[in-house]
Design a protein around this motif. Structure first.
Motif, short mmCIF file in Angstrom:
data_model
loop_
_atom_site.label_atom_id
_atom_site.label_comp_id
_atom_site.label_asym_id
_atom_site.label_seq_id
_atom_site.Cartn_x
_atom_site.Cartn_y
_atom_site.Cartn_z
N LYS A 163 27.45 -3.55 50.22
CA LYS A 163 26.21 -3.04 49.50
C LYS A 163 27.03 -1.99 48.88
O LYS A 163 26.18 -1.51 48.09
N THR A 164 27.47 -1.06 49.74
CA THR A 164 27.49 0.72 49.12
C THR A 164 29.15 0.12 48.64
O THR A 164 29.95 1.75 48.53
N GLY A 165 30.54 -0.46 48.64
CA GLY A 165 31.59 -0.72 48.60
C GLY A 165 32.23 0.03 49.55
O GLY A 165 33.84 -0.44 49.01
N LYS A 166 32.21 0.12 50.75
CA LYS A 166 32.52 0.59 51.69
C LYS A 166 33.61 -0.68 52.61
O LYS A 166 32.18 -1.47 52.96
N ILE A 167 34.24 -1.11 52.67
CA ILE A 167 34.92 -1.78 53.84
C ILE A 167 34.34 -1.97 54.63
O ILE A 167 35.09 -1.05 55.50
N VAL A 199 25.09 -4.04 41.40
CA VAL A 199 24.10 -4.57 42.00
C VAL A 199 23.39 -3.54 43.60
O VAL A 199 22.42 -3.42 44.16
N ARG A 200 23.16 -2.10 43.02
CA ARG A 200 23.12 -1.23 43.30
C ARG A 200 21.82 -1.00 43.89
O ARG A 200 21.16 -0.24 45.03
N TYR A 201 20.66 -2.01 43.08
CA TYR A 201 19.44 -1.15 42.70
C TYR A 201 18.71 -2.68 43.36
O TYR A 201 17.42 -3.10 43.48
#
Length: 251
Positions: A163-167, A199-201
């Motif tokens: 959800k934060t892009g961190k794999i 979809v960050r929010y």
């Protein structure tokens, strides 16, 4: 300011997205009944092209890069990081000639117009994470179709969306099963960047004016590699692309 525009544009996006999947649901049924697999597949390709168009309603952009000369005479296992549900339409449409099928959660095979129909009737492996025997049986069925029909498959080995892009760490299980049952499969990593920003929010508002990209990376020949080593190589190649892009964006 972007979030403000998100409040304005998200209802339009969801309206169009909902209309598309609702309209295509009976069309898929008709194409499957009259045209069989090929007719249904063409309908699914058109569906995903239309879904891609909705991204631009938000001012978002899609960049799909494929510089690889991928073979057409052997099945391919596309392995990608997973950032949001919006990862999927570009994969289906831009790699449509490879007949890729998804390994997906069984929950998605019910209740969603068009999308659930395709998962049930398009050849996907719909796995129940609470039932290991069912999951293995579904993946084995897909593997057999890959061998018999020269299909390819998509898998998100993180298991859940980042959800934060961190794999997140890659799981070996599903990949190992396909490698064992489809010995001539070619493994192709795909790096997905900034889809999570959309979809960050959360589901509302969606984040507008996001530059998203999908990049097909250099294929990995699995012969001579065990599943763990292969998955580690795939994870490293994707991380390099995604994390480098993140640093460049911050700079």
């Amino acid at each position: 300011m972007r979030k403000f525009f998100g409040y304005l544009l998200s209802p339009v996006f969801y309206l169009l997205f909902g209309i598309i999947i609702t309209v295509f649901h009976p069309i898929q049924w008709l194409c499957l009944k009259l045209g069989g697999y090929q007719g249904h597949k063409k309908c699914v390709d058109a569906l995903n092209l239309c879904l891609l168009a909705t991204y631009y309603v938000l001012g978002n952009t899609i960049k799909f890069t494929n510089r690889q000369n991928l073979p057409m005479d052997r099945p391919i296992l596309f392995v990608a990081n997973h950032q949001s549900m919006y990862d999927i339409p570009p994969l289906i449409f831009f790699l449509r000639k490879h007949h890729g099928k998804f390994i997906s959660k069984i929950e998605l095979a019910r209740g969603i117009p068009s999308i659930s129909f395709n998962l049930r009737h398009g050849g996907a492996a719909n796995i129940d994470r609470k039932d290991p025997k069912q999951s293995i049986a579904e993946i084995l069925k897909l593997a057999n179709n890959m061998k018999a029909k020269n299909w390819s498959a998509f898998i998100f080995p993180e298991g859940t969306r980042a959800k934060t892009g961190k794999i997140k760490p890659f799981n070996v299980g599903g990949i190992a099963t396909i490698l064992k049952k489809v010995p001539d499969v070619l493994v192709v990593p795909i790096a997905i960047r900034n889809s999570w920003q959309m979809v960050r929010y959360g589901f509302f508002p969606l984040n507008p004016f996001t530059r998203m990209s999908w990049e097909v990376l250099e294929p990995i020949e699995p012969r001579g590699l065990n599943a763990e080593d292969l998955v580690a190589r795939v994870e490293v190649s994707i991380k390099e692309k995604v994390e480098n892009n993140t640093r460049e964006t911050k700079i």
